[in-house]
Scaffold this active site. Structure first.
Site, PDB file in Angstrom:
ATOM      1  N   ILE A  21       0.830  -1.214   0.000  1.00  0.00           N
ATOM      2  CA  ILE A  21       0.000   0.000   0.000  1.00  0.00           C
ATOM      3  C   ILE A  21       0.861   1.260   0.000  1.00  0.00           C
ATOM      4  CG2 ILE A  21      -0.364   0.291   2.511  1.00  0.00           C
ATOM      5  CD1 ILE A  21      -2.926   0.713  -0.362  1.00  0.00           C
ATOM      6  N   SER A  43      11.788   0.901   7.146  1.00  0.00           N
ATOM      7  CA  SER A  43      11.213  -0.409   6.866  1.00  0.00           C
ATOM      8  C   SER A  43      12.326  -1.423   7.079  1.00  0.00           C
ATOM      9  CB  SER A  43      10.698  -0.448   5.414  1.00  0.00           C
ATOM     10  OG  SER A  43       9.620  -1.326   5.274  1.00  0.00           O
ATOM     11  N   ARG A  44      11.976  -2.617   7.559  1.00  0.00           N
ATOM     12  CA  ARG A  44      13.021  -3.578   7.923  1.00  0.00           C
ATOM     13  C   ARG A  44      13.829  -4.026   6.715  1.00  0.00           C
ATOM     14  NH1 ARG A  44       9.054  -7.888  10.083  1.00  0.00           N
ATOM     15  NH2 ARG A  44       8.506  -7.423   7.926  1.00  0.00           N
ATOM     16  N   LYS A  97      -5.469   1.964   7.670  1.00  0.00           N
ATOM     17  CA  LYS A  97      -6.507   1.155   8.305  1.00  0.00           C
ATOM     18  C   LYS A  97      -6.013  -0.286   8.404  1.00  0.00           C
ATOM     19  CE  LYS A  97      -8.075  -1.581   5.924  1.00  0.00           C
ATOM     20  NZ  LYS A  97      -7.663  -2.785   5.069  1.00  0.00           N
ATOM     21  N   ASP A 175      -9.569  -7.891   6.862  1.00  0.00           N
ATOM     22  CA  ASP A 175      -8.676  -6.820   6.390  1.00  0.00           C
ATOM     23  C   ASP A 175      -9.355  -6.052   5.249  1.00  0.00           C
ATOM     24  OD1 ASP A 175      -5.734  -5.610   6.174  1.00  0.00           O
ATOM     25  OD2 ASP A 175      -6.449  -6.088   4.158  1.00  0.00           O
TER      26      ASP A 175
HETATM   27  P1  NAP Z   1       2.567  -5.422   2.988  1.00  0.00           P
HETATM   28  O1  NAP Z   1       2.678  -5.401   1.500  1.00  0.00           O
HETATM   29  O2  NAP Z   1       2.878  -6.685   3.705  1.00  0.00           O
HETATM   30  O3  NAP Z   1       3.436  -4.217   3.514  1.00  0.00           O
HETATM   31  C1  NAP Z   1       3.637  -3.924   4.879  1.00  0.00           C
HETATM   32  C2  NAP Z   1       5.112  -3.681   5.081  1.00  0.00           C
HETATM   33  O4  NAP Z   1       5.304  -3.379   6.467  1.00  0.00           O
HETATM   34  C3  NAP Z   1       5.937  -4.903   4.765  1.00  0.00           C
HETATM   35  O5  NAP Z   1       6.368  -4.897   3.439  1.00  0.00           O
HETATM   36  C4  NAP Z   1       7.070  -4.806   5.748  1.00  0.00           C
HETATM   37  O6  NAP Z   1       8.199  -4.208   5.118  1.00  0.00           O
HETATM   38  C5  NAP Z   1       6.573  -3.885   6.857  1.00  0.00           C
HETATM   39  N1  NAP Z   1       6.414  -4.611   8.123  1.00  0.00           N
HETATM   40  C6  NAP Z   1       6.753  -4.121   9.330  1.00  0.00           C
HETATM   41  N2  NAP Z   1       6.480  -4.989  10.286  1.00  0.00           N
HETATM   42  C7  NAP Z   1       5.965  -6.068   9.698  1.00  0.00           C
HETATM   43  C8  NAP Z   1       5.492  -7.312  10.173  1.00  0.00           C
HETATM   44  N3  NAP Z   1       5.510  -7.618  11.475  1.00  0.00           N
HETATM   45  N4  NAP Z   1       5.008  -8.188   9.271  1.00  0.00           N
HETATM   46  C9  NAP Z   1       4.983  -7.915   7.956  1.00  0.00           C
HETATM   47  N5  NAP Z   1       5.430  -6.731   7.452  1.00  0.00           N
HETATM   48  C10 NAP Z   1       5.904  -5.825   8.317  1.00  0.00           C
HETATM   49  O7  NAP Z   1       1.084  -5.008   3.445  1.00  0.00           O
HETATM   50  P2  NAP Z   1       0.145  -3.907   2.782  1.00  0.00           P
HETATM   51  O8  NAP Z   1      -0.779  -4.561   1.817  1.00  0.00           O
HETATM   52  O9  NAP Z   1       0.927  -2.760   2.340  1.00  0.00           O
HETATM   53  O10 NAP Z   1      -0.760  -3.561   4.041  1.00  0.00           O
HETATM   54  C11 NAP Z   1      -0.271  -2.754   5.097  1.00  0.00           C
HETATM   55  C12 NAP Z   1      -1.458  -2.067   5.729  1.00  0.00           C
HETATM   56  O11 NAP Z   1      -2.120  -1.308   4.701  1.00  0.00           O
HETATM   57  C13 NAP Z   1      -2.505  -3.034   6.283  1.00  0.00           C
HETATM   58  O12 NAP Z   1      -3.025  -2.554   7.482  1.00  0.00           O
HETATM   59  C14 NAP Z   1      -3.589  -3.051   5.212  1.00  0.00           C
HETATM   60  O13 NAP Z   1      -4.869  -3.278   5.748  1.00  0.00           O
HETATM   61  C15 NAP Z   1      -3.485  -1.653   4.671  1.00  0.00           C
HETATM   62  N6  NAP Z   1      -3.982  -1.535   3.289  1.00  0.00           N
HETATM   63  C16 NAP Z   1      -3.582  -2.412   2.316  1.00  0.00           C
HETATM   64  C17 NAP Z   1      -4.132  -2.322   1.036  1.00  0.00           C
HETATM   65  C18 NAP Z   1      -3.745  -3.247  -0.086  1.00  0.00           C
HETATM   66  O14 NAP Z   1      -4.361  -3.177  -1.165  1.00  0.00           O
HETATM   67  N7  NAP Z   1      -2.759  -4.111   0.056  1.00  0.00           N
HETATM   68  C19 NAP Z   1      -5.072  -1.312   0.752  1.00  0.00           C
HETATM   69  C20 NAP Z   1      -5.393  -0.399   1.746  1.00  0.00           C
HETATM   70  C21 NAP Z   1      -4.850  -0.530   3.008  1.00  0.00           C
HETATM   71  P3  NAP Z   1       9.663  -4.608   5.655  1.00  0.00           P
HETATM   72  O15 NAP Z   1       9.809  -6.070   5.484  1.00  0.00           O
HETATM   73  O16 NAP Z   1      10.567  -3.769   4.820  1.00  0.00           O
HETATM   74  O17 NAP Z   1       9.658  -4.192   7.119  1.00  0.00           O
END
Ligand code: NAP
Length: 313
Positions: A21, A43-44, A97, A175
């Site tokens: 996101i 970011s990690r 969110k 989610d």
């Molecule tokens: P994601 O692709 O997994 O990205 C989250 C990033 O946070 C990871 O790449 C990771 O980067 C970092 N991170 C830090 N602590 C973590 C942990 N304990 N476990 C996993 N990753 C961790 O997820 P995302 O889809 O962006 O979603 C993140 C948030 O945005 C969620 O709350 C989701 O509901 C919201 N969201 C997502 C979307 C969508 O379409 N995907 C849309 C709207 C809102 P590092 O490994 O570099 O730390």
């Protein structure tokens, strides 16, 4: 007319948690908005080109950048500690969110921000979808008889490899489902509660891949079907039957249909969120509505769990 983008000093911002996101929405929205300047990222593993990158918020804060705010895009578990650290450092905070992993966490963050005089914006991006404000206005003087929510998407397409989503605190199908609840509670601002929920949790995982929930808003029945294994055309629909016709929000709120007349507009959810964050910072106020999170928590409290076959990517 006031040009809202014409500001003396942009908000100096850092992104925390560079994943899907952050890349799909936050970074483009920030880059396109002169009211913000991206100063750094934490970011990690991931990095953002063109700015200094740090492993975590502690390292970012220790680096001593001139910063005004952070936008936190990590998964919900662990988000509270990041938000508290940012507030302690005197920063304003924008939260993806769901705003936290639990209700007590968001209450604590909110109290901490208020005590420190910082802006806290708990965003609900789906509330900024093109049809939502018009839907709320149309419904305001009608009697609602029934609400039907169908939120069915393919986890493999939208969340590839995101194991955290099926862990404890990852929300599972809630989610995306919480987006539906954020819209429903926005267009129907009544008294909401959860009556029952059936939660289908895959063997070996902690959070549901599908859920059927029975809710009510001011005693009007609301049914919600959330499915994370939905292939084919994806479905993010809310249908509201009233005493004076039917309203449907499709495509997550971007398409509005009222009695056969369809209106839609280009997606601008994240630019709107950042514009709103800037307004909140200027006004030194906050915007925190935990209602959708409360409904999810209640569904988990009363939900009957059924174990379904294991899920693999
Ligand atoms: P994601 O692709 O997994 O990205 C989250 C990033 O946070 C990871 O790449 C990771 O980067 C970092 N991170 C830090 N602590 C973590 C942990 N304990 N476990 C996993 N990753 C961790 O997820 P995302 O889809 O962006 O979603 C993140 C948030 O945005 C969620 O709350 C989701 O509901 C919201 N969201 C997502 C979307 C969508 O379409 N995907 C849309 C709207 C809102 P590092 O490994 O570099 O730390």
């Amino acid at each position: 007319m006031v040009d809202e983008t014409a500001s003396v000093q942009p908000i100096r911002l850092a992104i925390i948690g560079v994943g899907k996101i952050a890349r799909d929405q936050h970074l483009p929205a920030i880059a396109a908005d002169p009211r913000f300047e991206l100063v750094a990222a934490a970011s990690r593993n991931a990095v953002v080109d063109g700015v200094p990158n740090y492993h975590d918020i502690a390292a970012l804060l220790a680096a001593g950048h001139a910063l005004d705010a952070v936008s936190i895009c990590t998964p919900p578990v662990g988000r509270a500690a990041i938000a508290m650290a940012a507030i302690d450092a005197g920063l304003d905070v924008m939260l993806e969110k769901p705003p936290a992993a639990t209700l007590s966490e968001i209450a604590r963050i909110e109290a901490h921000a208020a005590a420190a005089g910082r802006t806290l914006f708990a965003t609900w991006h789906s509330r900024e979808a093109a049809g939502v404000a018009a839907a709320r206005a149309w419904l305001a003087d009608r009697t609602v008889e029934r609400v039907t929510i169908d939120w069915r998407e393919d986890i493999r397409r939208w969340h590839p490899g995101q194991d955290w989503i099926l862990e404890a605190g990852g929300f599972g199908v809630f989610d995306p489902g919480i987006n539906a609840l954020s819209i429903a509670t926005e267009i129907l601002p009544g008294a909401w509660s959860v009556q029952s929920a059936d939660l289908r949790v895959p063997e070996g995982r902690m959070s549901p891949l599908a859920a059927d929930i029975l809710l009510s808003c001011d005693d009007v029945p609301v049914t919600a079907a959330f499915d994370f294994l939905h292939e084919g055309p994806q479905q993010w629909d809310i249908v509201v039957d009233t005493d004076a016709g039917q309203l449907t929000l499709r495509m997550g709120g971007s398409v509005l249909e009222i009695d056969g007349t369809v209106t839609e507009a280009p997606d601008a959810e994240y630019p709107r969120l950042y514009a709103k964050f800037k307004r909140l910072v200027r006004a030194r106020s906050s915007d925190v509505d935990a209602t959708p999170l409360r409904l999810v928590a209640d569904a988990f409290l009363v939900g009957q769990r059924e174990t379904v076959p294991a899920f693999a990517w």
